[in-house]
Design a protein around this motif. Structure first.
Motif, mmCIF file in Angstrom:
data_model
loop_
_atom_site.group_PDB
_atom_site.id
_atom_site.type_symbol
_atom_site.label_atom_id
_atom_site.label_comp_id
_atom_site.label_asym_id
_atom_site.label_seq_id
_atom_site.Cartn_x
_atom_site.Cartn_y
_atom_site.Cartn_z
ATOM 1 N N ALA A 119 0.802 -1.225 0.000
ATOM 2 C CA ALA A 119 0.000 0.000 0.000
ATOM 3 C C ALA A 119 0.832 1.272 0.000
ATOM 4 O O ALA A 119 0.397 2.294 -0.530
ATOM 5 C CB ALA A 119 -0.931 -0.001 1.218
ATOM 6 N N ASP A 120 2.045 1.218 0.569
ATOM 7 C CA ASP A 120 2.790 2.446 0.858
ATOM 8 C C ASP A 120 4.142 2.561 0.160
ATOM 9 O O ASP A 120 4.715 3.634 0.129
ATOM 10 C CB ASP A 120 3.006 2.531 2.377
ATOM 11 N N ARG A 121 4.659 1.490 -0.403
ATOM 12 C CA ARG A 121 6.021 1.500 -0.929
ATOM 13 C C ARG A 121 6.026 1.375 -2.452
ATOM 14 O O ARG A 121 5.776 0.301 -3.005
ATOM 15 C CB ARG A 121 6.854 0.365 -0.320
ATOM 16 N N THR A 122 6.314 2.479 -3.104
ATOM 17 C CA THR A 122 6.423 2.486 -4.557
ATOM 18 C C THR A 122 7.530 1.535 -4.985
ATOM 19 O O THR A 122 8.615 1.532 -4.411
ATOM 20 C CB THR A 122 6.746 3.914 -5.057
ATOM 21 N N GLY A 123 7.247 0.721 -5.985
ATOM 22 C CA GLY A 123 8.262 -0.163 -6.535
ATOM 23 C C GLY A 123 8.463 -1.462 -5.786
ATOM 24 O O GLY A 123 9.319 -2.265 -6.163
ATOM 25 N N PHE A 124 7.688 -1.712 -4.742
ATOM 26 C CA PHE A 124 7.784 -2.983 -4.018
ATOM 27 C C PHE A 124 7.192 -4.079 -4.883
ATOM 28 O O PHE A 124 6.042 -4.006 -5.306
ATOM 29 C CB PHE A 124 7.034 -2.884 -2.684
ATOM 30 N N LEU A 125 7.991 -5.106 -5.165
ATOM 31 C CA LEU A 125 7.557 -6.186 -6.042
ATOM 32 C C LEU A 125 7.215 -7.475 -5.305
ATOM 33 O O LEU A 125 6.491 -8.311 -5.831
ATOM 34 C CB LEU A 125 8.645 -6.484 -7.083
ATOM 35 N N GLY A 126 7.729 -7.644 -4.102
ATOM 36 C CA GLY A 126 7.442 -8.853 -3.349
ATOM 37 C C GLY A 126 8.575 -9.185 -2.400
ATOM 38 O O GLY A 126 9.625 -8.538 -2.417
ATOM 39 N N ALA A 127 8.335 -10.213 -1.576
ATOM 40 C CA ALA A 127 9.333 -10.592 -0.576
ATOM 41 C C ALA A 127 9.190 -12.066 -0.228
ATOM 42 O O ALA A 127 8.101 -12.637 -0.339
ATOM 43 C CB ALA A 127 9.173 -9.741 0.681
ATOM 44 N N ARG A 128 10.294 -12.634 0.206
ATOM 45 C CA ARG A 128 10.341 -14.006 0.710
ATOM 46 C C ARG A 128 11.080 -13.996 2.029
ATOM 47 O O ARG A 128 12.159 -13.406 2.143
ATOM 48 C CB ARG A 128 11.099 -14.923 -0.245
ATOM 49 N N LEU A 129 10.519 -14.662 3.017
ATOM 50 C CA LEU A 129 11.143 -14.783 4.325
ATOM 51 C C LEU A 129 11.668 -16.202 4.462
ATOM 52 O O LEU A 129 10.928 -17.167 4.270
ATOM 53 C CB LEU A 129 10.129 -14.473 5.425
ATOM 54 N N VAL A 130 12.953 -16.326 4.792
ATOM 55 C CA VAL A 130 13.604 -17.627 4.880
ATOM 56 C C VAL A 130 14.106 -17.834 6.301
ATOM 57 O O VAL A 130 14.816 -16.977 6.842
ATOM 58 C CB VAL A 130 14.799 -17.706 3.894
ATOM 59 N N ARG A 131 13.748 -18.968 6.888
ATOM 60 C CA ARG A 131 14.241 -19.299 8.229
ATOM 61 C C ARG A 131 15.573 -20.028 8.078
ATOM 62 O O ARG A 131 15.675 -21.037 7.379
ATOM 63 C CB ARG A 131 13.244 -20.178 8.961
ATOM 64 N N LEU A 132 16.590 -19.516 8.750
ATOM 65 C CA LEU A 132 17.920 -20.106 8.735
ATOM 66 C C LEU A 132 18.179 -20.774 10.085
ATOM 67 O O LEU A 132 17.312 -20.809 10.943
ATOM 68 C CB LEU A 132 18.968 -19.018 8.460
ATOM 69 N N ALA A 133 19.367 -21.251 10.294
ATOM 70 C CA ALA A 133 19.740 -21.894 11.557
ATOM 71 C C ALA A 133 19.945 -20.865 12.662
ATOM 72 O O ALA A 133 20.157 -19.685 12.412
ATOM 73 C CB ALA A 133 21.023 -22.706 11.355
ATOM 74 N N GLU A 134 19.897 -21.342 13.894
ATOM 75 C CA GLU A 134 20.249 -20.558 15.082
ATOM 76 C C GLU A 134 19.471 -19.257 15.221
ATOM 77 O O GLU A 134 20.036 -18.198 15.463
ATOM 78 C CB GLU A 134 21.750 -20.285 15.095
ATOM 79 N N ASP A 135 18.151 -19.324 15.049
ATOM 80 C CA ASP A 135 17.263 -18.177 15.241
ATOM 81 C C ASP A 135 17.537 -17.030 14.273
ATOM 82 O O ASP A 135 17.230 -15.882 14.564
ATOM 83 C CB ASP A 135 17.327 -17.665 16.689
ATOM 84 N N GLN A 136 18.123 -17.358 13.131
ATOM 85 C CA GLN A 136 18.393 -16.345 12.117
ATOM 86 C C GLN A 136 17.395 -16.470 10.966
ATOM 87 O O GLN A 136 16.937 -17.555 10.638
ATOM 88 C CB GLN A 136 19.822 -16.485 11.587
ATOM 89 N N TRP A 137 17.117 -15.331 10.361
ATOM 90 C CA TRP A 137 16.165 -15.239 9.261
ATOM 91 C C TRP A 137 16.789 -14.407 8.147
ATOM 92 O O TRP A 137 17.642 -13.547 8.407
ATOM 93 C CB TRP A 137 14.875 -14.578 9.737
#
Length: 101
Positions: free
Chosen positions: A33-51
């Motif tokens: 709604a608010d960010r011009t040019g935003f095309l999408g996102a992916r969230l990836v869970r990594l090891a040791e509480d990292q993303w």
């Protein structure tokens, strides 16, 4: 046309993971709604509480404008508040011929 890619690696405390996932849809809605040019996102869970958040932007300028806005909307603020600390942030571009899906 190349796409700008934002790669942000961050730590989330185990007790915040459920909230992180619960508020993610509102954050994405606020970005759409608010960010011009935003095309999408992916969230990836990594090891040791990292993303790793992989966010696609139409141009480097769109990314810069988004960063200047910060956590200006409730969904964005709620998501950012679950992050314990940012480990790294990088930007790059896709190679020609690739399009976001």
């Amino acid at each position: 046309m190349p796409t700008t890619v934002e790669l942000t690696r961050f730590h989330v405390a185990p007790e915040q993971v459920e909230r992180l996932l619960a508020v993610r849809p509102a954050m994405l809605a606020d970005f759409r709604a608010d960010r011009t040019g935003f095309l999408g996102a992916r969230l990836v869970r990594l090891a040791e509480d990292q993303w790793l958040d992989i966010v696609l932007w139409r141009t480097p300028g769109d990314l810069a404008q988004s960063r200047a806005k910060g956590a200006n909307l409730p969904g964005i603020s709620a998501f950012f508040s679950t992050i314990d600390h940012v480990l790294s942030s990088e930007t790059g571009t896709t190679t020609e011929g690739e399009t976001p899906s």
